[in-house]
Every structure is written in structure tokens, then in C-alpha cells.
Design an enzyme around this catalytic site. Structure first.
Site, mmCIF file in Angstrom:
data_model
loop_
_atom_site.group_PDB
_atom_site.id
_atom_site.type_symbol
_atom_site.label_atom_id
_atom_site.label_comp_id
_atom_site.label_asym_id
_atom_site.label_seq_id
_atom_site.Cartn_x
_atom_site.Cartn_y
_atom_site.Cartn_z
ATOM 1 N N HIS A 144 0.827 -1.216 0.000
ATOM 2 C CA HIS A 144 0.000 0.000 0.000
ATOM 3 C C HIS A 144 0.865 1.272 0.000
ATOM 4 O O HIS A 144 2.020 1.250 0.459
ATOM 5 C CB HIS A 144 -0.863 0.054 1.262
ATOM 6 N N TYR A 173 4.298 1.755 13.583
ATOM 7 C CA TYR A 173 4.959 2.698 12.685
ATOM 8 C C TYR A 173 4.454 4.130 12.837
ATOM 9 O O TYR A 173 3.287 4.363 13.148
ATOM 10 C CB TYR A 173 4.875 2.251 11.232
ATOM 11 N N ASP A 195 -7.020 -6.641 -0.054
ATOM 12 C CA ASP A 195 -5.697 -6.753 -0.700
ATOM 13 C C ASP A 195 -5.722 -7.751 -1.853
ATOM 14 O O ASP A 195 -4.964 -7.633 -2.808
ATOM 15 C CB ASP A 195 -4.635 -7.134 0.330
ATOM 16 N N LYS A 251 7.025 6.568 6.349
ATOM 17 C CA LYS A 251 6.778 5.761 7.552
ATOM 18 C C LYS A 251 8.089 5.323 8.176
ATOM 19 O O LYS A 251 9.041 5.003 7.466
ATOM 20 C CB LYS A 251 5.977 4.502 7.179
HETATM 21 C C1 LIG Z 1 -3.912 2.412 7.574
HETATM 22 C C2 LIG Z 1 -5.113 2.848 8.396
HETATM 23 C C3 LIG Z 1 -6.248 2.074 8.480
HETATM 24 N N1 LIG Z 1 -7.286 2.496 9.223
HETATM 25 C C4 LIG Z 1 -8.478 1.636 9.321
HETATM 26 C C5 LIG Z 1 -9.106 1.281 7.985
HETATM 27 C C6 LIG Z 1 -9.623 -0.112 8.187
HETATM 28 O O1 LIG Z 1 -10.944 -0.068 8.729
HETATM 29 C C7 LIG Z 1 -8.707 -0.732 9.230
HETATM 30 C C8 LIG Z 1 -7.675 -1.666 8.649
HETATM 31 O O2 LIG Z 1 -7.053 -0.979 7.576
HETATM 32 P P1 LIG Z 1 -6.180 -1.759 6.520
HETATM 33 O O3 LIG Z 1 -6.827 -3.079 6.225
HETATM 34 O O4 LIG Z 1 -5.901 -0.825 5.380
HETATM 35 O O5 LIG Z 1 -4.851 -2.041 7.368
HETATM 36 P P2 LIG Z 1 -3.474 -2.610 6.749
HETATM 37 O O6 LIG Z 1 -3.752 -3.652 5.719
HETATM 38 O O7 LIG Z 1 -2.616 -2.950 7.893
HETATM 39 O O8 LIG Z 1 -2.887 -1.335 6.005
HETATM 40 C C9 LIG Z 1 -1.555 -0.900 6.187
HETATM 41 O O9 LIG Z 1 -0.758 -1.823 5.501
HETATM 42 C C10 LIG Z 1 0.543 -1.439 5.129
HETATM 43 C C11 LIG Z 1 1.528 -2.344 5.829
HETATM 44 C C12 LIG Z 1 0.895 -0.031 5.277
HETATM 45 O O10 LIG Z 1 2.071 0.341 5.210
HETATM 46 C C13 LIG Z 1 -0.141 0.991 5.413
HETATM 47 O O11 LIG Z 1 0.183 1.849 6.484
HETATM 48 C C14 LIG Z 1 -1.511 0.489 5.637
HETATM 49 O O12 LIG Z 1 -2.152 0.515 4.369
HETATM 50 O O13 LIG Z 1 -8.036 0.377 9.859
HETATM 51 C C15 LIG Z 1 -7.278 3.684 9.936
HETATM 52 O O14 LIG Z 1 -8.245 4.055 10.621
HETATM 53 N N2 LIG Z 1 -6.151 4.474 9.864
HETATM 54 C C16 LIG Z 1 -5.065 4.104 9.118
HETATM 55 O O15 LIG Z 1 -4.053 4.851 9.087
#
Ligand SMILES: Cc1cn([C@H]2C[C@H](O)[C@@H](COP(=O)(O)OP(=O)(O)O[C@H]3O[C@H](C)C(=O)[C@H](O)[C@H]3O)O2)c(=O)[nH]c1=O
Length: 181
Positions: free
Chosen positions: A62, A132, A170, A72
Site C-alpha cells: 500500500h 509505525y 488486498d 513511515k
Molecule cells: C492504515 C489505516 C487504516 N485504518 C483503518 C481502515 C480499516 O478499517 C482498518 C484496517 O485498515 P487496513 O486493512 O488498510 O490495514 P493494513 O492492511 O494494515 O494497512 C496498512 O498496511 C501497510 C503495511 C501499510 O504500510 C499501510 O500503512 C496500511 O495501508 O483500519 C485507519 O483508521 N487508519 C489508518 O491509518
């Protein structure tokens, strides 16, 4: 704090100084003045994130783009991950190249992921707590991503495809070549 460059410009590996004694250890996990001095980057972090994942989880790849682009500073509080950074800065000498770095609670290494790079990680331990700092706020609308198994990048996540645990979101990500320009 020791800093090592990687082949990706402004993507640094940082090793904090760890003070050990009979009680355990102490370290400054982040110091803005030290960070800006050793990296030469005037970064101002505004948001901290934390996630926990089980073995085989792959989060990413992402990035946020435009005004919401994020740099980050990532590290692992528990367990071990293989961290992956893909350079998608069109004017970069390492455009479309990637690096992998093992980050663990044990090695206490941190990775600075500059703006303009895709980021992800795979979990190599039973569980991993990932922490992070971001230099820009979350903005869902600005998010871009590519599939972790994009054949153009051939990333070795060190997790078998049978064991990989990837979110629905994803799995629906495009391959890089299909990203809307
Ligand atoms: C990233 C983020 C997510 N969210 C909420 C949105 C979703 O409801 C939930 C899970 O989000 P997500 O599935 O996008 O989380 P990851 O798959 O860990 O996403 C991260 O994955 C890779 C490793 C990254 O480097 C990014 O920082 C980020 O995209 O948290 C928030 O409220 N704030 C945030 O900053």
C-alpha cells in the site's frame, strides 16, 4: 542510533543504541533531532499506527499518493516480519525495484519508508506486533496498492502461497501495470 542506506534513495535502516543492564534494556526508540540529523530528512511524524498479525499474514502493498503521501518509520514490537518496500517514484533510479528487510523485536531494527514507495510485510513469527510512525494523516481516498504476488515484482515473502493470509481488500488490488495512471 546507527543508520544504513539501502539501494532505494532515502530508504534507511536504523539501529537504535540499546542500553542493557541486569534489569533488561533501555533505548530511545525515536528521537526527532537524532533522526533528522542522521538521515538529513526534516521529517515531522503526525500519526502512530499499530497492528497485530498472526503467522503468514501479508499486509500490503500500500501507499497513499499526492498531498496525502506518507513516509513511515516502521518497527516490530513483538515477533518478526519481512518488510518490503517497492519504489514507485517515476524519477527514481530504483523505480519499480524493491528491497526486503527482516525486522524483529530481537534485532530492534527500524526501516524508514520514504514517500512514494509501496509498503508491506509478511509475518514470519507466530504473532507480530507492528508499529509505525507516519508523517501524514490517513486518507483512504488517496490509497493505492498492488497485489502482493504481482508477477512483475516477484517478491519472495518467505511465506508459502498456501499459508499466506491476505485481506479481501488486498486480494482485489490490481497488478501494477493495471493501476489507473
Ligand atoms: C492504515 C489505516 C487504516 N485504518 C483503518 C481502515 C480499516 O478499517 C482498518 C484496517 O485498515 P487496513 O486493512 O488498510 O490495514 P493494513 O492492511 O494494515 O494497512 C496498512 O498496511 C501497510 C503495511 C501499510 O504500510 C499501510 O500503512 C496500511 O495501508 O483500519 C485507519 O483508521 N487508519 C489508518 O491509518
Amino acid at each position: 542510533m546507527e543508520v544504513k542506506t539501502t539501494k532505494i534513495k532515502d530508504c534507511f535502516i536504523l539501529e537504535p543504541k540499546v542500553f542493557k543492564d541486569s534489569r533488561g534494556y533501555f533505548m530511545e526508540s525515536f528521537n526527532s533531532k537524532t533522526f533528522n540529523t542522521i538521515t538529513g530528512l526534516p521529517v515531522d511524524f503526525v500519526q502512530d499506527n499499530e497492528s497485530e498479525s498472526t503467522y503468514g499474514v501479508i499486509r500490503g502493498l500500500h501507499a497513499q499518493q499526492g498531498e496525502s503521501a506518507q513516509a513511515k518509520l516502521v518497527r516490530v514490537l513483538k515477533g518478526e516480519v519481512l518488510d518490503v518496500v517497492v519504489d514507485i517514484r517515476p524519477d527514481s533510479e530504483t523505480y519499480l525495484e524493491h528491497i526486503t528487510v527482516k525486522l524483529s523485536a530481537e534485532n530492534k531494527q527500524q526501516l524508514f519508508v520514504p514517500r512514494g514507495c509501496l509498503h508491506g510485510f509478511s509475518v514470519l513469527s507466530e504473532k507480530a506486533t507492528f508499529f509505525y510512525k507516519c508523517d501524514n494523516y490517513y486518507n483512504k481516498e488517496s490509497e493505492v496498492g498492488i497485489r502482493y504476488d504481482d508477477p512483475d515484482f516477484d517478491i519472495d515473502w518467505q511465506v508459502s502461497s498456501e499459508q499466506a493470509l491476505v485481506s479481501e481488500k488486498d486480494l482485489e488490488l490490481p497488478f501494477y501495470k493495471d493501476l489507473k495512471k
